[in-house]
Motif scaffolding. Structure first.
Motif, PDB file in Angstrom:
ATOM      1  N   SER A  17       0.811  -1.220   0.000  1.00 13.40           N
ATOM      2  CA  SER A  17       0.000   0.000   0.000  1.00 13.40           C
ATOM      3  C   SER A  17       0.848   1.275   0.000  1.00 13.40           C
ATOM      4  O   SER A  17       0.304   2.375  -0.107  1.00 13.40           O
ATOM      5  CB  SER A  17      -0.942   0.009   1.208  1.00 13.40           C
ATOM      6  OG  SER A  17      -0.208   0.184   2.398  1.00 13.40           O
ATOM      7  N   LEU A  18       2.150   1.139   0.104  1.00 12.06           N
ATOM      8  CA  LEU A  18       3.036   2.305   0.155  1.00 12.06           C
ATOM      9  C   LEU A  18       3.354   2.834  -1.238  1.00 12.06           C
ATOM     10  O   LEU A  18       3.263   2.114  -2.234  1.00 12.06           O
ATOM     11  CB  LEU A  18       4.348   1.936   0.854  1.00 12.06           C
ATOM     12  CG  LEU A  18       4.275   1.490   2.303  1.00 12.06           C
ATOM     13  CD1 LEU A  18       5.663   1.080   2.789  1.00 12.06           C
ATOM     14  CD2 LEU A  18       3.683   2.568   3.188  1.00 12.06           C
ATOM     15  N   SER A  19       3.796   4.075  -1.275  1.00  6.04           N
ATOM     16  CA  SER A  19       4.295   4.645  -2.531  1.00  6.04           C
ATOM     17  C   SER A  19       5.588   3.930  -2.912  1.00  6.04           C
ATOM     18  O   SER A  19       6.231   3.285  -2.071  1.00  6.04           O
ATOM     19  CB  SER A  19       4.569   6.139  -2.350  1.00  6.04           C
ATOM     20  OG  SER A  19       5.713   6.324  -1.515  1.00  6.04           O
ATOM     21  N   GLU A  20       5.990   4.061  -4.152  1.00  2.25           N
ATOM     22  CA  GLU A  20       7.222   3.418  -4.609  1.00  2.25           C
ATOM     23  C   GLU A  20       8.433   3.918  -3.827  1.00  2.25           C
ATOM     24  O   GLU A  20       9.321   3.140  -3.482  1.00  2.25           O
ATOM     25  CB  GLU A  20       7.425   3.626  -6.118  1.00  2.25           C
ATOM     26  CG  GLU A  20       6.432   2.860  -6.981  1.00  2.25           C
ATOM     27  CD  GLU A  20       6.440   1.357  -6.731  1.00  2.25           C
ATOM     28  OE1 GLU A  20       7.529   0.768  -6.640  1.00  2.25           O
ATOM     29  OE2 GLU A  20       5.352   0.777  -6.605  1.00  2.25           O
ATOM     30  N   ASP A  21       8.465   5.207  -3.525  1.00  2.00           N
ATOM     31  CA  ASP A  21       9.593   5.770  -2.757  1.00  2.00           C
ATOM     32  C   ASP A  21       9.637   5.194  -1.345  1.00  2.00           C
ATOM     33  O   ASP A  21      10.708   4.854  -0.835  1.00  2.00           O
ATOM     34  CB  ASP A  21       9.503   7.297  -2.687  1.00  2.00           C
ATOM     35  CG  ASP A  21       9.839   7.970  -4.010  1.00  2.00           C
ATOM     36  OD1 ASP A  21      10.407   7.292  -4.903  1.00  2.00           O
ATOM     37  OD2 ASP A  21       9.530   9.171  -4.155  1.00  2.00           O
ATOM     38  N   LYS A  23       8.314   2.311  -0.346  1.00  2.00           N
ATOM     39  CA  LYS A  23       8.680   0.890  -0.456  1.00  2.00           C
ATOM     40  C   LYS A  23      10.187   0.739  -0.557  1.00  2.00           C
ATOM     41  O   LYS A  23      10.793  -0.085   0.125  1.00  2.00           O
ATOM     42  CB  LYS A  23       8.055   0.254  -1.709  1.00  2.00           C
ATOM     43  CG  LYS A  23       6.649  -0.154  -1.581  1.00  2.00           C
ATOM     44  CD  LYS A  23       6.215  -0.825  -2.882  1.00  2.00           C
ATOM     45  CE  LYS A  23       4.729  -0.722  -3.056  1.00  2.00           C
ATOM     46  NZ  LYS A  23       4.260  -1.263  -4.312  1.00  2.00           N
ATOM     47  N   ALA A  24      10.788   1.542  -1.432  1.00  2.00           N
ATOM     48  CA  ALA A  24      12.239   1.471  -1.631  1.00  2.00           C
ATOM     49  C   ALA A  24      12.986   1.808  -0.343  1.00  2.00           C
ATOM     50  O   ALA A  24      13.981   1.164  -0.009  1.00  2.00           O
ATOM     51  CB  ALA A  24      12.658   2.418  -2.759  1.00  2.00           C
ATOM     52  N   ALA A  25      12.490   2.805   0.406  1.00  2.00           N
ATOM     53  CA  ALA A  25      13.139   3.196   1.666  1.00  2.00           C
ATOM     54  C   ALA A  25      13.050   2.066   2.689  1.00  2.00           C
ATOM     55  O   ALA A  25      14.030   1.772   3.382  1.00  2.00           O
ATOM     56  CB  ALA A  25      12.494   4.467   2.215  1.00  2.00           C
ATOM     57  N   VAL A  26      11.893   1.406   2.777  1.00  2.00           N
ATOM     58  CA  VAL A  26      11.711   0.291   3.712  1.00  2.00           C
ATOM     59  C   VAL A  26      12.667  -0.845   3.366  1.00  2.00           C
ATOM     60  O   VAL A  26      13.390  -1.359   4.222  1.00  2.00           O
ATOM     61  CB  VAL A  26      10.242  -0.205   3.704  1.00  2.00           C
ATOM     62  CG1 VAL A  26      10.102  -1.529   4.439  1.00  2.00           C
ATOM     63  CG2 VAL A  26       9.318   0.846   4.304  1.00  2.00           C
ATOM     64  N   ILE A  27      12.686  -1.222   2.105  1.00  2.00           N
ATOM     65  CA  ILE A  27      13.529  -2.343   1.666  1.00  2.00           C
ATOM     66  C   ILE A  27      15.006  -2.026   1.885  1.00  2.00           C
ATOM     67  O   ILE A  27      15.761  -2.865   2.382  1.00  2.00           O
ATOM     68  CB  ILE A  27      13.229  -2.692   0.202  1.00  2.00           C
ATOM     69  CG1 ILE A  27      11.808  -3.283   0.108  1.00  2.00           C
ATOM     70  CG2 ILE A  27      14.260  -3.658  -0.364  1.00  2.00           C
ATOM     71  CD1 ILE A  27      11.258  -3.372  -1.302  1.00  2.00           C
ATOM     72  N   LYS A  28      15.415  -0.799   1.559  1.00  2.00           N
ATOM     73  CA  LYS A  28      16.816  -0.428   1.730  1.00  2.00           C
ATOM     74  C   LYS A  28      17.225  -0.478   3.199  1.00  2.00           C
ATOM     75  O   LYS A  28      18.269  -1.033   3.549  1.00  2.00           O
ATOM     76  CB  LYS A  28      17.078   0.972   1.167  1.00  2.00           C
ATOM     77  CG  LYS A  28      18.529   1.404   1.316  1.00  2.00           C
ATOM     78  CD  LYS A  28      18.763   2.789   0.776  1.00  2.00           C
ATOM     79  CE  LYS A  28      20.196   3.259   0.843  1.00  2.00           C
ATOM     80  NZ  LYS A  28      21.068   2.668   1.808  1.00  2.00           N
ATOM     81  N   ILE A  69      12.084   4.112   9.654  1.00  2.00           N
ATOM     82  CA  ILE A  69      12.371   4.203   8.221  1.00  2.00           C
ATOM     83  C   ILE A  69      12.478   5.667   7.806  1.00  2.00           C
ATOM     84  O   ILE A  69      13.374   6.054   7.072  1.00  2.00           O
ATOM     85  CB  ILE A  69      11.264   3.504   7.387  1.00  2.00           C
ATOM     86  CG1 ILE A  69      11.085   2.045   7.825  1.00  2.00           C
ATOM     87  CG2 ILE A  69      11.552   3.626   5.898  1.00  2.00           C
ATOM     88  CD1 ILE A  69      12.308   1.175   7.699  1.00  2.00           C
ATOM     89  N   SER A  70      11.533   6.454   8.289  1.00  3.10           N
ATOM     90  CA  SER A  70      11.491   7.886   7.993  1.00  3.10           C
ATOM     91  C   SER A  70      10.762   8.565   9.142  1.00  3.10           C
ATOM     92  O   SER A  70      10.395   7.915  10.120  1.00  3.10           O
ATOM     93  CB  SER A  70      10.743   8.125   6.672  1.00  3.10           C
ATOM     94  OG  SER A  70       9.380   7.745   6.805  1.00  3.10           O
TER      95      SER A  70
END
Length: 127
Positions: A17-21, A23-28, A69-70
């Motif tokens: 459900s997250l934005s692409e940005d 998602k990328a921050a979580v995965i990183k 994450i942020s």
């Protein structure tokens, strides 16, 4: 030391459900912690915030943590070290907005520790 990352269906639903940005921050952030763990375990634990167990579980320690994450996002995860098999398992439970963290954590903790909570209630009723 092997590092395994497992995710729950609820985590997968949250991250979808997250934005692409986001998602990328979580995965990183998760991958950064996982890659550092074998050589810099103390640094990884400094990035994690330990969450308290429900009060009915006095005497037990939790392996549940939050990872920032942020400003607005947190991951609820467990870190389980298994020295016998030389591995650590990161289990990802939820990705939530900071404002929803307490409610989400309570739900995860209750589902994880339900058996212990029930056992403690039964024991205190007998005593």
């Amino acid at each position: 030391m092997d590092v395994l990352i497992e995710s729950t269906k609820r985590f997968e639903k949250d991250i979808a459900s997250l934005s692409e940005d986001d998602k990328a921050a979580v995965i990183k952030k998760i991958n950064d912690c996982a890659s550092l763990f074998p050589t810099q375990k103390a640094d990884v634990y400094r990035k994690l915030r330990s969450l308290p167990l429900p009060s009915a579980l006095n005497g037990y320690t939790s392996s549940l943590y939050t990872l920032k994450i942020s400003v607005k996002l947190r991951v609820i995860l467990a870190v389980d070290e298994d020295p016998i098999f030389g591995q650590v398992i990161f289990t990802l439970f939820r990705v939530v907005k900071h404002d929803d963290l307490d409610k989400a954590y309570k739900g995860v903790a209750e589902s994880l520790y339900q058996e212990l909570l029930n056992h403690n209630r039964e024991t205190s009723q007998i005593a």
